[in-house]
Design an enzyme around this catalytic site. Structure first.
Site: not given
Length: 708
Positions: A57-58, A106, A145, A204, A443, A467
């Protein structure tokens, strides 16, 4: 590596950016920058895609800093695909909707989780192709999947120009600013790799299990929200407005397919198989799942399902099943689609995971549509790697069928590995008598009457317009483009209006003032004025749209249209008996009961009267005569952009004439109406020999004339 990386350079090493040349950057500096970019691209590809780094990485950081210093001294050297340009930190006002050039459809889910599910799929494919038992085995591609977020990446002339979520399959959201931060996704595809002028790569976005654990540890230490599973973390990261937040989230990507692509006759690649396409994606620099395999026949599909199932717990990322696709693209075209799902592919999931725990209580939640759902409160238990404390019991009949009561030891399953549910009780004697659970008569949110419609298992609150639990859904439905069409009144604004108690009932929308709207988060004065203008415009509507906008249970657009035509006036509908409602076309006992129950509630009538008092109006009259159904029995598909008619208007005209408007083309399609930029549906129509009309031809058809 610690920086945000790219995979390939858009300009071959040594090529001089025109901006740098025009800005008088020394040739030696341009060559140095090109060499540094090329080296960083190669190292990034080895690290993020091949998982085989060749330098520590360095060393990467040292070279990255050299390039950063050069670009700082000579800004004209900066290219959009430079490794230094991954994160720009811009905060957007909102995510822009984007219509997919090719819909992101889908695929069917195989309900049989056992090996026989793979066998059943193979048998269906062979039957569709007319193959008998003596025919050779079909070749498939089998893939994991992933439990992530589907993404469409659009490249033009090798450069990433747009990234969009799946959305509803037709329209997604532009998340390019966040996708640019994902290190496995190339910002540009290197020259000389047969990259077509236009290609959309689909795959994905996901988060590895270990990365989720580390992210949650950081979130917890910072006192921030933790994520329940990798999919939630991935989706929440991608849909951020601030790309610097997404850049801090360890997202990954696997490619598995294509959207729009330049056809072979215009210079695009000519793939023969799905597997060959995946190999090309790998050559362009995209990660493809290492488990992808070719499977011949049902027996090898079964073997793949079992092998991946055995490896599943040890995979670095979450999967909830596998996917089988017919490998031959010619056979895929021959098999075609059923509704909006391809016949040549299936998702074969694994059985859900189950664990026992104590059910401590049963509460009732009221959903956005008024459905009352019993919820089991559980002693915490880990199921499939997630701690579960609540689980759905669906409805009263579900509780009775499972025989569960408070205090029982119950089996909890993550249905589909996502939604926890109570499967049943652990056998054994109860220590004491516990009464059966009963649904409330009123309710728990608004006190309205709770009813269970005839033939339905679910109980519902009747206070749809009143509601508090249903308030947001009621407003969003009322504002829908096919209802009152209030542009700008979307999810986020409605959330703010309701949460701040600015809007309690629908009529409050028409009482909003400029100051109250402009004071909301991310709502500038101009945006507030636009919303107020849209509200004012919506006051002039039609009875059909108003009825649909009320959100009456079981009343969709077509039923609202039939009610408006049959009665002509709203008061006549509100005062109609069940018997009178049954006289309306296609209205049966369930729908009639829903309408009658809705208008029998005094608070619903009060909301309607308040809306009228606020100026909402429409033309009323005597019941209209039935229009001639000259297209009765026909199925029509709309595609592309028509020159003068919007798609909704065209759909309304066709349905009014008796036609069924479908979203997919088949041999049973009567006509395809094609406008500008028509895509795969037009190609399918030409392949099947379905007549194709333009807008003028459609209008002629509606007049009863023979289209030219």
């Amino acid at each position: 590596m610690t920086e945000n990386l790219d995979l390939f350079s858009a300009e071959p090493q040594g090529q001089k950016p025109s901006a740098a040349i025009n800005a008088g950057v020394p040739e030696s500096v341009m060559s140095k920058a090109a060499a540094l970019r090329g080296q960083l691209h190669q190292w990034a590809h080895e690290y993020y895609v091949l998982d085989a780094p060749t330098v520590p990485d360095g060393e990467y950081d040292r070279v990255y800093q050299q390039l950063e210093a050069l670009e700082g001294a000579y800004p004209a050297l900066v290219t959009p695909d430079s490794p230094t340009q991954r994160v720009v930190g811009a905060v957007l006002d909102g995510l822009t909707p984007v219509r997919h050039a090719v819909p992101m459809l889908s695929i069917q889910t195989e309900t049989d989780n056992e090996a026989t599910g793979a066998i059943a799929f193979d048998q269906r494919v062979r039957k569709e192709l007319g193959l008998d038992e003596s025919a050779a085995a079909i070749e498939y591609v089998a893939e994991p999947k992933f439990d992530g977020l589907a993404m469409n990446l659009r490249y033009e002339n090798g450069r990433l120009v747009q990234a969009t979520t799946r959305g509803d399959g037709e329209v997604g959201e532009d998340v390019t600013h966040n996708i640019r931060t994902i290190r496995q996704i190339p910002l540009s595809l290197s020259a000389g790799r047969d990259v077509p002028p236009v290609v959309e790569v689909r795959g994905e976005v996901h988060m590895a299990k270990a990365d989720l654990d580390r992210l949650n540890a950081r979130q917890q230490a910072a006192g921030a929200k933790t994520f329940a599973n990798p999919r939630n973390a991935a989706a929440g990261s991608v849909r951020q407005l601030d790309s610097s937040i997404a850049a801090q989230r360890p997202l990954s990507f696997f490619a598995y397919g294509l959207g729009e692509i330049t056809p072979p006759q215009q210079g695009g690649p000519d793939f023969g198989t799905h597997y060959a396409m995946l190999q090309t994606l790998k050559s362009w620099g995209f990660p493809v799942a290492p488990q992808v395999s070719i499977a011949r026949g049902a027996s090898e599909l079964v073997a793949f399902h079992e092998r991946i199932g055995a490896e599943r717990a040890n995979l670095p990322y979450e999967i909830d099943g596998v996917v089988y696709k017919v490998n031959s693209l010619a056979l895929q075209r021959q098999l075609g689609f059923k509704s909006r799902e391809p016949r040549w592919a299936v998702a074969h999931k694994y059985p859900a995971q189950e664990m026992p725990t104590l059910m401590e209580a049963i509460d009732v939640q009221v959903g956005r549509t008024g459905k009352l759902t019993p919820v089991a409160r559980l002693a915490p238990v880990q199921v499939g790697g997630v701690v579960v404390t609540n689980a759905t019991l669906s409805n009263l009949f579900d509780i009775r069928k499972k025989g569960v009561r408070v205090g029982d030891q119950v089996i909890v399953r993550r249905a589909g590995d996502v939604i926890p549910e109570v499967v049943g009780r652990v056998p054994g004697e109860r220590p004491a008598y516990v009464p059966n659970f009963r649904m409330p008569k009123s309710c728990p949110i608004c006190g309205s009457e709770v009813v269970r419609e005839k033939g339905e298992a679910n109980h519902r609150c009747t206070g749809g317009l009143f509601c508090g639990a249903q308030r947001k859904e009621a407003i969003l439905h009322f504002a829908h483009r096919r209802a009152m069409d209030i542009e700008g009144l979307g999810d986020k604004l409605v959330d703010q209006l309701v949460d701040a108690q600015v809007v309690r009932v629908l009529p409050d929308l028409y009482r909003l003032g400029l100051s109250s709207l402009a004071a909301l988060d991310r709502m500038a004065e101009k945006s507030a004025q636009n919303v107020l203008a849209a509200l004012e415009k919506s006051k002039s509507t039609t009875l059909q749209r108003f009825l649909f906008g009320l959100g009456i249970r079981n009343v969709g657009e077509s039923t609202a249209r039939d009610l408006a035509k049959h009665f002509g006036k709203l008061d006549a509908i509100m005062d109609a008996s069940v018997e009178e409602l049954l006289q309306v076309k296609d209205v049966g006992p369930v729908v009639a009961d829903s309408i009658h129950t809705f208008f029998a509630q005094p608070h619903n009538r009060e909301v309607v009267e308040q809306l009228r008092a606020c100026g909402v109006h429409w033309d009323e009259g005597e019941p209209a005569e039935k229009a001639p159904q000259i297209l009765a029995g026909m199925t029509v598909v709309l595609t592309g952009t028509l020159p003068t008619l919007g798609r909704d208007a065209a759909k309304d005209m066709l349905e009014a004439a008796g036609a069924k408007v479908s979203g997919s083309v088949s041999k049973k399609t009567s006509y395809v109406v094609a406008g500008a930029e028509a895509g795969s549906k037009l190609a399918k129509a030409e392949e099947l020999g379905v007549p194709v009309l333009d807008e003028a031809g459609m209008l002629a058809l509606l007049r009863g004339e023979q289209p030219g």
